[in-house]
Enzyme design. Sequence first.
Site, short mmCIF file in Angstrom:
data_model
loop_
_atom_site.label_atom_id
_atom_site.label_comp_id
_atom_site.label_asym_id
_atom_site.label_seq_id
_atom_site.Cartn_x
_atom_site.Cartn_y
_atom_site.Cartn_z
N HIS A 1 -87.65 -54.16 -6.37
CA HIS A 1 -86.19 -53.98 -6.38
C HIS A 1 -85.50 -55.00 -5.47
O HIS A 1 -84.36 -54.79 -5.08
CB HIS A 1 -85.83 -52.58 -5.88
CG HIS A 1 -86.46 -51.47 -6.64
ND1 HIS A 1 -86.30 -51.33 -7.99
CD2 HIS A 1 -87.26 -50.44 -6.24
CE1 HIS A 1 -86.97 -50.25 -8.40
NE2 HIS A 1 -87.58 -49.71 -7.36
N HIS B 1 -86.56 -48.35 -12.61
CA HIS B 1 -87.98 -48.66 -12.80
C HIS B 1 -88.28 -48.90 -14.27
O HIS B 1 -89.43 -48.84 -14.70
CB HIS B 1 -88.84 -47.51 -12.30
CG HIS B 1 -88.53 -47.11 -10.91
ND1 HIS B 1 -87.57 -46.17 -10.60
CD2 HIS B 1 -89.02 -47.53 -9.73
CE1 HIS B 1 -87.50 -46.03 -9.30
NE2 HIS B 1 -88.36 -46.85 -8.75
#
Lengths: 195, 329
Positions: free
Chosen positions: B56, B215
């Site tokens: 991320h 995700h």
Amino acid sequence: MDLKRTLQACTQVLVDHVEELTELDSAIGDGDHGLNMRRGALAIQAKMADLETKSLNDALKAMGMTCMSTVGGSSGPVFGTLMVTLGKELPAQPASADVARALAAGIAALSKLGKVEVGQKTLLDVLDPVQKVLAAGGGDLVARVRQCALDSAQATAQMDAIKGRASFLGDRALGHVDPGSRSMALIISTLCDTL
Amino acid sequence: MKKLINDVETVLAESLDGFAAAHADIVTLGAERQFVRRRNVKPGKVALISGGGSGHEPLHAGFVGLGMLDAACPGQVFTSPTPDQMLAAAQSVEAGAGVLFIVKNYSGDMMNFEMAAEMLDRENATVIVNDDVAVENSTYTTGRRGVAGTLIVEKIVGAAAERGLKLAELKALGDAVNKSTASMGVALTSCTVPAAGKPTFQIGIDEMEMGVGIHGEPGRRRVKHTTADEIAEELTGSILKDLALKPGQEVILLVNGFGGTPLLELYVMVHAARKVLAGAGVKVARFLTGSYVTSLEMAGCSITVSAADSATLALWDAPVHTAALRWGV
């Protein structure tokens, strides 16, 4: 029970099923479950020389801590807590009724940790029926526990996900086996095979 | 899989070593790369710690530094870090005023941080971020996901910690910012987790995943690809419905890229989101545009709106000096 052979088999089955577990998780989660379980399994295998010298209880506790510090995600705390609890609750030479009692304690610990109940499409939906079979006892127990674990994991496909990432999907999780349940079933069935 | 890597086993370690070297003036790595910490910790200040799966970037390590986090724990790609990592980070940066954990609402993160908090023998509290409005089934006890709004919580609470607010005050502020912040995202392509080696999900060339998580996990539904205006309308509209803002309300607008979308397109989304907000009488007081809470190389973006008053805007404007966010210094 040959502790080394059992641990080797129960960890290797996760390594061998990494792609299946990852695919299950890709369908309803983020696709990392197989990889996380493999990382934990390999970490346990790397400690085998130390683990095989320990008692069953101490080996379970040590494996639980290894899970917690290497697996990450939700599987690390969940599988770790289960093993640590079993390590605390089992007598040194457990009979099936002892395993049933220890497993009940493990289920309680996981319910508290994950704020989860039976029927919410998690590995509790494998552990709970297996615990009930063990508690009832009777003939062909090992074979029935093995089958119960595999069938129960398969049955999670028809459950609504209430916990974990799959819960965000609502109806879209229907029809898919819960990856954690499948891992649990693989471990239990392999354990039964080595007994 | 075509990626700039040597070995899937060493991606994270090599990336962290590169990050620490590139930003050595701001951060340093803990032992065994368990965490990234601020080079200089301020005595008497509440320590802010966050973390989560890697992939991320720049979240979270990119937000370690003056005016934001004191430490960040990187997990494996898309996998939460472990309790011992968080414990080591907390013990490393605690400066006498306690520890505030900022945790995105994902089961893994929650359980691991909870275990770390239990083991930590110093005063601590936790702010849980759950800004993603994409998931309609809010009756599920797991609740909403924590996504790009985490940046806004970390920035505002980080500035307040720098000013010397106490642990309980920071916890209350963090909860309040989380409550007034909402996000929703859209994915145009899947990402590929290096260790998995293939895309997490299959998506048609003319399709998009509306309400996707960070995700690559599925969102609300799969729909036909459409214009930026229509996408912004649905994302921003869902956010406005959730926040129920009054006309005249000032907000911070974050248009966040998921890693595979160029700024050219993100600015188109800024323009589109701004029109939707203006239509609702909401005033954008601050803008932030860029790829801050990514999903590896996924194409797509999220929109975050955070209702702000003059006090929170002042904290937003306060100096920050991190690898990924830097102003006022």
